[in-house]
Design a protein around this motif. Structure first.
Motif, PDB file in Angstrom:
ATOM      1  N   TRP A   1       0.835  -1.212   0.000  1.00 12.32           N
ATOM      2  CA  TRP A   1       0.000   0.000   0.000  1.00 12.32           C
ATOM      3  C   TRP A   1       0.867   1.259   0.000  1.00 12.32           C
ATOM      4  CZ3 TRP A   1      -5.006  -0.260  -1.078  1.00 12.32           C
ATOM      5  CH2 TRP A   1      -5.686  -1.448  -0.842  1.00 12.32           C
ATOM      6  N   VAL A   2       1.911   1.258   0.816  1.00 13.84           N
ATOM      7  CA  VAL A   2       2.834   2.400   0.861  1.00 13.84           C
ATOM      8  C   VAL A   2       3.540   2.553  -0.486  1.00 13.84           C
ATOM      9  CG1 VAL A   2       4.966   3.289   1.895  1.00 13.84           C
ATOM     10  CG2 VAL A   2       3.197   2.290   3.343  1.00 13.84           C
ATOM     11  N   ILE A   3       3.992   1.446  -1.041  1.00 13.11           N
ATOM     12  CA  ILE A   3       4.706   1.487  -2.319  1.00 13.11           C
ATOM     13  C   ILE A   3       3.811   2.012  -3.435  1.00 13.11           C
ATOM     14  CG2 ILE A   3       5.766   0.041  -4.103  1.00 13.11           C
ATOM     15  CD1 ILE A   3       6.898  -1.675  -1.811  1.00 13.11           C
ATOM     16  N   ALA A   4       2.559   1.559  -3.470  1.00 15.96           N
ATOM     17  CA  ALA A   4       1.619   2.037  -4.497  1.00 15.96           C
ATOM     18  C   ALA A   4       1.398   3.541  -4.364  1.00 15.96           C
ATOM     19  CB  ALA A   4       0.301   1.293  -4.381  1.00 15.96           C
ATOM     20  N   THR A   5       1.269   4.019  -3.119  1.00 10.73           N
ATOM     21  CA  THR A   5       1.034   5.447  -2.871  1.00 10.73           C
ATOM     22  C   THR A   5       2.231   6.296  -3.275  1.00 10.73           C
ATOM     23  OG1 THR A   5      -0.435   4.913  -1.018  1.00 10.73           O
ATOM     24  CG2 THR A   5       0.444   7.154  -1.112  1.00 10.73           C
ATOM     25  N   THR A   6       3.424   5.905  -2.817  1.00 13.15           N
ATOM     26  CA  THR A   6       4.609   6.711  -3.115  1.00 13.15           C
ATOM     27  C   THR A   6       4.960   6.650  -4.605  1.00 13.15           C
ATOM     28  OG1 THR A   6       5.969   4.810  -2.439  1.00 13.15           O
ATOM     29  CG2 THR A   6       5.623   6.553  -0.818  1.00 13.15           C
ATOM     30  N   THR A   7       4.655   5.540  -5.254  1.00 17.51           N
ATOM     31  CA  THR A   7       4.891   5.444  -6.694  1.00 17.51           C
ATOM     32  C   THR A   7       4.115   6.526  -7.444  1.00 17.51           C
ATOM     33  OG1 THR A   7       5.321   3.059  -6.606  1.00 17.51           O
ATOM     34  CG2 THR A   7       4.647   3.968  -8.726  1.00 17.51           C
ATOM     35  N   ILE A   8       2.864   6.739  -7.045  1.00 11.77           N
ATOM     36  CA  ILE A   8       2.026   7.753  -7.697  1.00 11.77           C
ATOM     37  C   ILE A   8       2.425   9.165  -7.268  1.00 11.77           C
ATOM     38  CG2 ILE A   8      -0.321   8.680  -7.842  1.00 11.77           C
ATOM     39  CD1 ILE A   8      -1.328   5.782  -7.685  1.00 11.77           C
TER      40      ILE A   8
ATOM     41  N   THR B   1       8.250  12.591 -18.944  1.00 14.86           N
ATOM     42  CA  THR B   1       6.835  12.246 -19.054  1.00 14.86           C
ATOM     43  C   THR B   1       6.572  10.751 -19.223  1.00 14.86           C
ATOM     44  OG1 THR B   1       6.317  14.435 -19.945  1.00 14.86           O
ATOM     45  CG2 THR B   1       4.691  12.691 -20.312  1.00 14.86           C
ATOM     46  N   PRO B   2       7.320  10.032 -20.091  1.00 18.04           N
ATOM     47  CA  PRO B   2       7.053   8.589 -20.211  1.00 18.04           C
ATOM     48  C   PRO B   2       7.215   7.832 -18.896  1.00 18.04           C
ATOM     49  CG  PRO B   2       8.409   9.361 -22.027  1.00 18.04           C
ATOM     50  CD  PRO B   2       8.343  10.476 -21.044  1.00 18.04           C
ATOM     51  N   PHE B   3       8.180   8.238 -18.070  1.00 20.43           N
ATOM     52  CA  PHE B   3       8.401   7.565 -16.801  1.00 20.43           C
ATOM     53  C   PHE B   3       7.302   7.925 -15.798  1.00 20.43           C
ATOM     54  CE2 PHE B   3      12.538   8.296 -18.820  1.00 20.43           C
ATOM     55  CZ  PHE B   3      12.933   6.982 -18.997  1.00 20.43           C
ATOM     56  N   VAL B   4       6.820   9.161 -15.879  1.00 22.71           N
ATOM     57  CA  VAL B   4       5.707   9.576 -15.026  1.00 22.71           C
ATOM     58  C   VAL B   4       4.459   8.759 -15.365  1.00 22.71           C
ATOM     59  CG1 VAL B   4       4.127  11.469 -14.475  1.00 22.71           C
ATOM     60  CG2 VAL B   4       6.591  11.915 -14.692  1.00 22.71           C
ATOM     61  N   ILE B   5       4.156   8.648 -16.635  1.00 22.78           N
ATOM     62  CA  ILE B   5       2.995   7.865 -17.066  1.00 22.78           C
ATOM     63  C   ILE B   5       3.125   6.418 -16.601  1.00 22.78           C
ATOM     64  CG2 ILE B   5       1.758   6.957 -19.083  1.00 22.78           C
ATOM     65  CD1 ILE B   5       2.491   9.580 -20.529  1.00 22.78           C
ATOM     66  N   TYR B   6       4.312   5.873 -16.761  1.00 22.28           N
ATOM     67  CA  TYR B   6       4.543   4.487 -16.336  1.00 22.28           C
ATOM     68  C   TYR B   6       4.326   4.332 -14.836  1.00 22.28           C
ATOM     69  CZ  TYR B   6       6.798  -0.012 -15.642  1.00 22.28           C
ATOM     70  OH  TYR B   6       7.055  -1.310 -15.289  1.00 22.28           O
ATOM     71  N   ARG B   7       4.856   5.291 -14.040  1.00 25.31           N
ATOM     72  CA  ARG B   7       4.691   5.226 -12.586  1.00 25.31           C
ATOM     73  C   ARG B   7       3.218   5.288 -12.202  1.00 25.31           C
ATOM     74  NH1 ARG B   7       9.454   7.057  -8.986  1.00 25.31           N
ATOM     75  NH2 ARG B   7       7.796   6.967  -7.431  1.00 25.31           N
ATOM     76  N   LEU B   8       2.466   6.170 -12.852  1.00 24.48           N
ATOM     77  CA  LEU B   8       1.044   6.288 -12.541  1.00 24.48           C
ATOM     78  C   LEU B   8       0.304   4.993 -12.870  1.00 24.48           C
ATOM     79  CD1 LEU B   8       0.277   9.916 -13.791  1.00 24.48           C
ATOM     80  CD2 LEU B   8       0.787   9.147 -11.468  1.00 24.48           C
ATOM     81  N   MET B   9       0.620   4.406 -14.013  1.00 24.37           N
ATOM     82  CA  MET B   9      -0.010   3.146 -14.397  1.00 24.37           C
ATOM     83  C   MET B   9       0.359   2.027 -13.412  1.00 24.37           C
ATOM     84  SD  MET B   9       0.496   3.306 -18.551  1.00 24.37           S
ATOM     85  CE  MET B   9      -0.104   1.633 -18.769  1.00 24.37           C
ATOM     86  N   LEU B  10       1.622   1.998 -13.010  1.00 25.21           N
ATOM     87  CA  LEU B  10       2.080   0.987 -12.067  1.00 25.21           C
ATOM     88  C   LEU B  10       1.391   1.150 -10.715  1.00 25.21           C
ATOM     89  CD1 LEU B  10       4.003  -1.332 -11.298  1.00 25.21           C
ATOM     90  CD2 LEU B  10       5.724   0.400 -10.755  1.00 25.21           C
ATOM     91  N   GLY B  11       1.326   2.397 -10.218  1.00 28.36           N
ATOM     92  CA  GLY B  11       0.688   2.646  -8.933  1.00 28.36           C
ATOM     93  C   GLY B  11      -0.780   2.284  -8.937  1.00 28.36           C
ATOM     94  N   VAL B  12      -1.485   2.693  -9.984  1.00 31.32           N
ATOM     95  CA  VAL B  12      -2.910   2.366 -10.100  1.00 31.32           C
ATOM     96  C   VAL B  12      -3.092   0.853 -10.212  1.00 31.32           C
ATOM     97  CG1 VAL B  12      -4.944   2.564 -11.589  1.00 31.32           C
ATOM     98  CG2 VAL B  12      -3.561   4.589 -11.094  1.00 31.32           C
ATOM     99  N   GLY B  13      -2.218   0.200 -10.975  1.00 34.34           N
ATOM    100  CA  GLY B  13      -2.294  -1.245 -11.102  1.00 34.34           C
ATOM    101  C   GLY B  13      -2.071  -1.958  -9.783  1.00 34.34           C
ATOM    102  N   LEU B  14      -1.122  -1.459  -8.984  1.00 33.56           N
ATOM    103  CA  LEU B  14      -0.887  -2.045  -7.660  1.00 33.56           C
ATOM    104  C   LEU B  14      -2.100  -1.869  -6.756  1.00 33.56           C
ATOM    105  CD1 LEU B  14       2.825  -1.030  -6.915  1.00 33.56           C
ATOM    106  CD2 LEU B  14       1.930  -3.343  -7.148  1.00 33.56           C
ATOM    107  N   PHE B  15      -2.704  -0.676  -6.772  1.00 33.71           N
ATOM    108  CA  PHE B  15      -3.904  -0.450  -5.966  1.00 33.71           C
ATOM    109  C   PHE B  15      -5.028  -1.391  -6.391  1.00 33.71           C
ATOM    110  CE2 PHE B  15      -2.442   3.927  -4.647  1.00 33.71           C
ATOM    111  CZ  PHE B  15      -2.512   3.673  -3.289  1.00 33.71           C
ATOM    112  N   ALA B  16      -5.215  -1.537  -7.712  1.00 33.13           N
ATOM    113  CA  ALA B  16      -6.270  -2.414  -8.214  1.00 33.13           C
ATOM    114  C   ALA B  16      -6.040  -3.856  -7.781  1.00 33.13           C
ATOM    115  CB  ALA B  16      -6.333  -2.321  -9.740  1.00 33.13           C
ATOM    116  N   PHE B  17      -4.770  -4.288  -7.852  1.00 34.33           N
ATOM    117  CA  PHE B  17      -4.442  -5.651  -7.439  1.00 34.33           C
ATOM    118  C   PHE B  17      -4.694  -5.838  -5.944  1.00 34.33           C
ATOM    119  CE2 PHE B  17      -1.266  -8.538  -5.612  1.00 34.33           C
ATOM    120  CZ  PHE B  17      -1.634  -9.716  -6.243  1.00 34.33           C
ATOM    121  N   LEU B  18      -4.270  -4.856  -5.139  1.00 36.99           N
ATOM    122  CA  LEU B  18      -4.416  -4.970  -3.683  1.00 36.99           C
ATOM    123  C   LEU B  18      -5.875  -4.990  -3.258  1.00 36.99           C
ATOM    124  CD1 LEU B  18      -1.559  -2.528  -2.626  1.00 36.99           C
ATOM    125  CD2 LEU B  18      -1.567  -5.021  -2.330  1.00 36.99           C
ATOM    126  N   MET B  19      -6.711  -4.232  -3.952  1.00 37.97           N
ATOM    127  CA  MET B  19      -8.125  -4.159  -3.566  1.00 37.97           C
ATOM    128  C   MET B  19      -8.925  -5.375  -3.997  1.00 37.97           C
ATOM    129  SD  MET B  19      -9.146  -0.122  -4.001  1.00 37.97           S
ATOM    130  CE  MET B  19      -8.472   0.076  -5.653  1.00 37.97           C
TER     131      MET B  19
END
Length: 267
Positions: free
Chosen positions: A115-122, A247-265
């Motif tokens: 949860w912390v990792i997903a949050t800080t990633t975003i 920007t590409p790395f920002v987009i990737y981080r946002l996708m990764l963070g959202v994906g982690l949240f979706a997986f965790l929930m």
């Protein structure tokens, strides 16, 4: 651990150590999604050796020049821009060392969660995007002051929080101070040398006092794979950031963070 697992984990470590996308966020995915076991201390030491060798060899000319100038400033009292940068890199390492010693147990107990990792990633991804869009891109690493260096050093210390990304935090801080993208990346990579060396030494000492068995085949795969992937990662990152920005790395981080949240929930 299998040879395939050692290859994948070393590849992840090598690619994510120097990109602003958080290695910790990626290293939890195999265990969280695939149920892989922890790779162990010996493997951690191996991939640290591989990534350290990659950055030292890639910047070998700069490393030799900076080390020679640093020794010259001590022995012969000769000071130039290279010796100044060498001392600044040492200064930048201090906050992370102090923070790591004081907060290591707290981080391990309370912050090393998905949860912390997903949050800080975003959160730190958005911060990187904002800084990259508003930065002035006016100076290089040789123009850094000791105050600026401490600021970047504290950013490196903050990156001990899982999901932040050491390279992401230091590049963000350097861009905020007005560094060019290339200078911010070079400064971040040069700063990584002492911190990776210290982290690897710490893990090595822990390994020496543990009873963990060592599988030389897995360790060899870890060293070689992390070295090759980290070396090419540094090379292409430095070549491409002036053209594509963060920007590409920002987009990737946002996708990764959202994906982690979706997986965790959905667990």
């Amino acid at each position: 651990m299998s040879y395939f697992e050692s290859f994948v984990l070393a590849l992840i470590q090598g690619l994510t150590e120097f990109l602003p996308i958080s290695s910790s966020a990626h290293l939890i995915l195999p265990s969280a999604v695939l149920g892989w076991e922890d790779q162990g201390l010996a493997f951690d030491v191996a991939v640290h050796v591989g990534t350290l060798a990659a950055v030292v060899i890639y910047f070998r000319k700069e490393v030799v020049t900076l080390l020679s100038a640093w020794l010259g400033s001590i022995v012969k009292k000769e000071h130039n821009k290279e010796s100044k940068l060498a001392w600044l890199i040492i200064l930048a390492t201090i906050p992370a060392c102090v923070f790591g010693l004081l907060m290591k147990d707290f981080i391990e107990m309370y912050l090393r969660s998905a949860w912390v990792i997903a949050t800080t990633t975003i959160v730190f991804g958005l911060l990187l995007w904002w800084v990259d869009k508003t930065a002035k891109f006016e100076q290089d690493e040789y123009q850094a002051t000791w105050k600026q260096t401490l600021f970047v050093g504290f950013a490196q210390a903050a990156a001990l929080i899982p999901g932040t990304s050491r390279s992401g935090a230091t590049i963000t801080a350097a861009l905020y101070l007005g560094f060019t993208r290339e200078a911010a990346a070079r400064f971040s990579f040069l700063m990584s040398i002492p911190i990776i060396a210290l982290a690897g030494s710490y893990l090595g000492m822990k390994l020496a006092t543990s009873s963990e068995s060592i599988h030389m085949g897995f360790l060899s795969v870890g060293v070689i794979t992390s070295f090759i992937s980290a070396y090419f990662c540094i090379h292409f990152f430095l070549k491409l950031i002036s053209k594509m920005g963060m920007t590409p790395f920002v987009i990737y981080r946002l996708m990764l963070g959202v994906g982690l949240f979706a997986f965790l929930m959905t667990r």
